[in-house]
Design a protein around this motif. Structure first.
Motif, mmCIF file in Angstrom:
data_model
loop_
_atom_site.group_PDB
_atom_site.id
_atom_site.type_symbol
_atom_site.label_atom_id
_atom_site.label_comp_id
_atom_site.label_asym_id
_atom_site.label_seq_id
_atom_site.Cartn_x
_atom_site.Cartn_y
_atom_site.Cartn_z
ATOM 1 N N ASP A 119 0.004 -3.338 -10.891
ATOM 2 C CA ASP A 119 -1.365 -2.885 -10.654
ATOM 3 C C ASP A 119 -1.325 -1.844 -9.531
ATOM 4 N N GLU A 137 -3.427 -0.741 -7.654
ATOM 5 C CA GLU A 137 -4.234 -1.094 -6.480
ATOM 6 C C GLU A 137 -3.693 -2.310 -5.724
ATOM 7 N N CYS A 138 -2.578 -2.864 -6.158
ATOM 8 C CA CYS A 138 -2.086 -4.085 -5.483
ATOM 9 C C CYS A 138 -1.559 -3.784 -4.089
ATOM 10 N N HIS A 139 -1.491 -4.805 -3.268
ATOM 11 C CA HIS A 139 -0.871 -4.664 -1.947
ATOM 12 C C HIS A 139 0.633 -4.553 -2.147
ATOM 13 N N LEU A 191 3.073 -5.235 -0.392
ATOM 14 C CA LEU A 191 3.876 -6.357 0.112
ATOM 15 C C LEU A 191 3.346 -7.697 -0.384
ATOM 16 N N GLY A 192 2.493 -7.654 -1.391
ATOM 17 C CA GLY A 192 1.921 -8.872 -1.936
ATOM 18 C C GLY A 192 2.627 -9.317 -3.203
ATOM 19 N N ASN A 232 1.915 -9.135 -6.251
ATOM 20 C CA ASN A 232 1.766 -8.365 -7.485
ATOM 21 C C ASN A 232 2.561 -7.062 -7.529
ATOM 22 N N PRO A 252 5.149 0.614 0.428
ATOM 23 C CA PRO A 252 4.264 0.283 1.547
ATOM 24 C C PRO A 252 4.077 1.467 2.502
ATOM 25 N N LYS A 273 -4.170 6.397 -9.732
ATOM 26 C CA LYS A 273 -4.823 5.085 -9.878
ATOM 27 C C LYS A 273 -4.702 4.261 -8.593
ATOM 28 N N ALA A 274 -3.642 4.514 -7.844
ATOM 29 C CA ALA A 274 -3.457 3.775 -6.578
ATOM 30 C C ALA A 274 -4.369 4.291 -5.476
ATOM 31 N N GLY A 275 -5.061 5.412 -5.747
ATOM 32 C CA GLY A 275 -5.997 5.915 -4.746
ATOM 33 C C GLY A 275 -5.554 7.193 -4.061
ATOM 34 N N LEU A 276 -4.396 7.726 -4.448
ATOM 35 C CA LEU A 276 -4.026 9.037 -3.910
ATOM 36 C C LEU A 276 -4.812 10.102 -4.675
#
Ligand code: SF4
Ligand code: SF4
Lengths: 578, 578
Positions: free
Chosen positions: A42, A44-46, A48-49, A51, A79, A539-542
């Protein structure tokens, strides 16, 4: 048993070994890691999380006898940049994984808070999980010794040091090389992702593997011979790199006014002589090291070296221009031996030498250290970064975060990643690559220095804007494809200048897989990879506004040529018109 | 001489006093700061560089006798969120600026590296620049004393403490209130922007001003009376807030299971009793403070208070729920007096109490401090943040950067800004506001707690998704308009429930400017402001993927209601369909 996808789930402590799906069959290296990350993570995932996923994939030709084909790719959501990342490395892991039939290793999930660190052992039939509390707090060479003893040296080893355990942005994943030293999946904090999944070390069984089965062994042998010859005949890959290593570039860039100095304040350094490739080669000869040395079996260029101290004792190897520049003109250390000691220390800890050096360059502006204070810099790495003191956490976050914490405006990063050793105002094609690469400021993603400075693949004036967008675009497309083959980036020099080289490369791939690809297919692969990565990043926001150099380069002119960064947003955005 | 635009250039040390352009005439407060920032600031500029601008604008009704109209807005591109920011404050600055005819004060440019800090003095005719090396390293109360002595108390004073000088993300701009205490332009690092421009302090002459000329004094008086009455008759603004201050909310949110506890791990705290509004009011009564007190002249709600220690000595005022929550259930301090001491310290330093508290909450996860260790927390603020030690720099960066440096996944921020005192999983309307606000996680931007918990403006079940998007949207639109009037946010309670209140507010605006606006015009103004801010943010590089709550809230369920954050991306993105 060839070409399997190994999946390791760190939430459930389970694994599976699957057939590779049809659409991944022709892929390897960066092409495969980026495809898997884009398909399964995903955006949008973190990072270091639970997902995020950490994916390793040897190149398409890794494990074969093709020259310089031993690079392993590692991919994840970064990250550091918040976007997709691929980082490839020499060493022994690519060939061993490929021969064992591991087309990709995907590490997913995350153990609960407080879980121990694990060692994963990959064999033909299974993945074993060993908790390794005894290795927590240890750095790479200690982990390496432990594993080589445990497996009687017959393993590939990938590990993280304490910075990776602490999930620092500048943490690498380190890989054993043929000489028992370390090579790095550098940049983008891949070591932090591995640390977040509580994986301290991965070993890959080197005893039970088979040789790669080639679709057409005869054709392969023939093409391979031609390819090797083009590498040897090219003046850069055949002479410059073997003689002086990548550090041949210090004098070249200094002369061109593009050697970033004092945290990107100037393009020329008065002490370049002290740290240049020629000085390094003299030292090596006088002290009994080795000027030519390969980072993996099968390298015919051998840009690496063994660098000894004045008493003839081993100091470091794989002593790169980027490292020497970062701690030299940028952070001010004039003593090459001191930089070598820092280089060896960084290998042991597993920190990215570019990000660390650029961070220490800006740390001067933050008032943390004085320009050129090598003793203090060594100490900051050894006793702060490695131990995670508050100051170590600050530096471990990398250039961008030091800039944020100290309210600095002169922060040489793109997409949060520190800028490598080429001043973009004075080597504008390289600046376009820094700005537009899906990886953040990355020098290998589209090495325009070749054509701006080294007259490789023609010549485009480094101080002018004209032609730079197209140059960088073509190089980035070609590089994305090359990064998928398992080839080291330096094969680009003959590829740019000798048509026989590309033909031979394509022939090898066809002979390996029984395909009938053309040069155009390779270009299309490169384009597809870039677009896949770019789509993930969006999609990640860049956004396009992340495809920019730092603002200060637009209004601060760089000596000695007194040039500014003068690309408009529209010009930069046109990079993606393909 | 009314309604002038004051422009101060810190590069050239020059100023101008201009007529306000026609299109800014009807604007004030947030409507004006956001319009100016959007029109004049390159969205891609570095927030701490020469191309950002710091804009102050009193509200449309500031300086008049309208109840609660004394708020001053401050706007800029935020170094914390990377987007546009507006932060408004009580105190004396809005009325004094408005009466002097300063419609907006725009501070632009930036002095060269190494320049001294300046004090700017604003009068009817000019802006004076005084270098103030003697105030560098001093905090707000010392600056305030200095200025009040210099100008015989007849000035408004806006200043930054050492965190602002050091350009820390949690730095506020502090403003003198009528009692000689401090109020804050909090959130978003406005103090860092002021520090980057080397402005230590701004004073505004309070001696030479004129009273505001009203277009229709009679109509104004009448509407003002009605408006005041609606404030006094509403149970929340008329009773709850005056009696217990905003801290009335501790018990209410705890009961609702929406009081974020232990860095947003639970929604209820076993020690809420110790810090709640009722305990606070008891202490005040027993110790001789004041339960009702206004942050600016003309406030008829008086949610502020004077809070003394057990010996009856002054401890703090303006002691808000947000602060008490952040250091209470979130960071674990059980002693209200200790939180009061921290509150007073933060006023003096000029740091955002929400961001600081949320940062200390996550600092527990980072291993920097133990949960509830108030002594250590006080010490970290006083001796680390205020002095800029490495640990102070880390904490001074705010929640988001602590999360980055320590590789943490549970980071309660949106757009980099720490989340205020309402658990979004259990007060979902508030979660929509946190996610979608142009300001980052902001509680005042669209206070859905009103309708989710306080039954103000109807009722929408806080634990369900239904109706929350529309609720938050309507509230955010109304708030953007209210933030332009100079009214404090608490006028929203009668506005939500009593149609007379809105009519009276619109009548006052018309009577002030001679306009004939309707309620719809006010709504349209709110929508226009939000869209202007959103457009700036998109150009600055924010995207819909920044309109999200932290990922962990999606997979980690919150006791006691065991709820997760379950909005889809599409639902959140639909917020902007207007
Ligand atoms: S040329 Fe250098 S980087 Fe490439 S494979 Fe050889 S030693 Fe490694
Ligand atoms: S109600 Fe509170 S915040 Fe509003 S003006 Fe009065 S004292 Fe200030």
């Amino acid at each position: 048993m060839l070409d399997k996808i190994y999946r390791v789930n760190m939430t459930t402590m389970d694994f599976s070994i699957e057939e590779a799906p049809a659409e991944w069959m022709g892929l390897g290296g960066r092409g495969l890691t980026s495809t898997i990350v884009a398909a399964e993570v995903d955006p949008e995932c973190h990072p270091l999380g639970p997902n995020n996923k950490l994916v390793f994939a040897p190149g398409m030709l890794s494990g074969t006898s093709a020259a310089n084909s031993g690079r392993n790719s590692c991919g994840a959501k970064s990250p550091l940049t918040g976007g997709i990342k691929e980082s490839n490395v020499g060493g022994t892991s690519a060939a061993i994984m490929a021969k064992l039939g591991v087309k990709a290793l995907i590490i997913e999930g995350m153990p609960k808070e407080g879980a121990p660190f694990y060692h994963l052992h990959i064999t033909k039939e299974k993945v074993e999980f060993f908790p390794v509390p005894e290795l927590v707090g240890k750095n790479n060479y200690e982990v390496l010794d432990y594993m080589l003893e445990k497996y009687h040296k017959k393993v590939a080893v990938m590990s993280i040091g304490t910075p990776g355990e602490m999930r620092m942005n500048l943490a690498n994943i380190s890989v054993k090389d043929p000489g028992g030293k370390l090579r790095s999946h550098g940049r983008g904090g891949m070591g932090a992702v591995m640390g977040s999944k509580k994986v301290k070390c991965i070993t890959v069984d080197a005893e039970s593997y088979n040789e790669i089965t080639l679709a057409n062994p005869e054709k392969f042998k023939e093409a391979s011979k031609i390819f090797t010859k083009t590498l040897q005949e090219n003046p850069i890959s055949g002479q410059g790199l073997p003689a002086f290593g990548t550090n041949v570039l210090v004098n070249i860039l200094n002369e061109a006014g593009g050697l970033p100095t004092r945290n990107f304040r100037e393009g020329r350094w008065e002490f370049a002589e002290n740290i240049c490739g020629e000085t390094m080669a003299e030292n090596i000869k006088a002290r009994g090291g080795k000027t030519t040395h390969g980072c993996h079996a099968g390298c015919v260029i051998q840009c690496s070296q063994i660098y000894n101290d004045a008493d003839g004792n081993y100091l470091t190897s794989g002593f790169e221009y980027e490292t020497i520049w970062a701690f030299g003109s940028n952070a001010g250390i004039q003593d090459l031996d001191q930089i070598a000691k820092i280089d060896a220390l960084m290998d042991d800890l597993g920190v990215d030498s570019i990000e660390t050096g650029v961070t220490l360059g800006i740390a001067v502006d933050a008032g943390i250290v004085n320009y050129g204070d090598g003793e203090k810099i060594y100490d900051l790495i050894k006793n702060d970064i490695a131990k995670g003191t508050p100051l170590g956490r600050i530096l471990g976050g990398g250039t961008h975060l030091v800039g944020k914490l100290y309210g600095l405006v002169r922060v040489p990063t793109v997409k949060g990643q520190g800028m490598p050793a080429y001043e973009p105002r004075a080597v504008k094609g390289q600046g376009v690559t820094y700005a537009t690469s899906t990886m953040g400021a990355d020098h290998t993603a589209g090495y325009a220095v070749a054509t701006n400075i080294l007259n490789s693949g023609g010549y485009v004036d480094p101080l002018k804007k004209e032609g730079q967008i197209i140059l960088s675009r073509n190089l980035q497309i070609a590089t994305a494809a090359v990064d998928s083959t398992g080839m080291c980036i330096f094969v680009a020099f003959p590829l740019l200048d000798d048509p026989k080289s590309l033909t031979a490369l394509v022939d090898m791939i066809n002979a390996r897989f029984g395909t009938s690809l053309t040069g155009d297919d390779v270009t299309n692969l490169g384009m597809k990879i870039l677009k896949t990565e770019r789509a993930f990043n969006l999609k990640a926001g860049l956004t396009p506004s992340d495809d920019r150099l730092p603002e200060f380069m637009k209004y601060e002119s760089l000596p000695p040529h007194n040039v500014v960064w003068d690309f408009t947003n529209e010009e930069l955005d046109s990079f993606w018109d393909f």
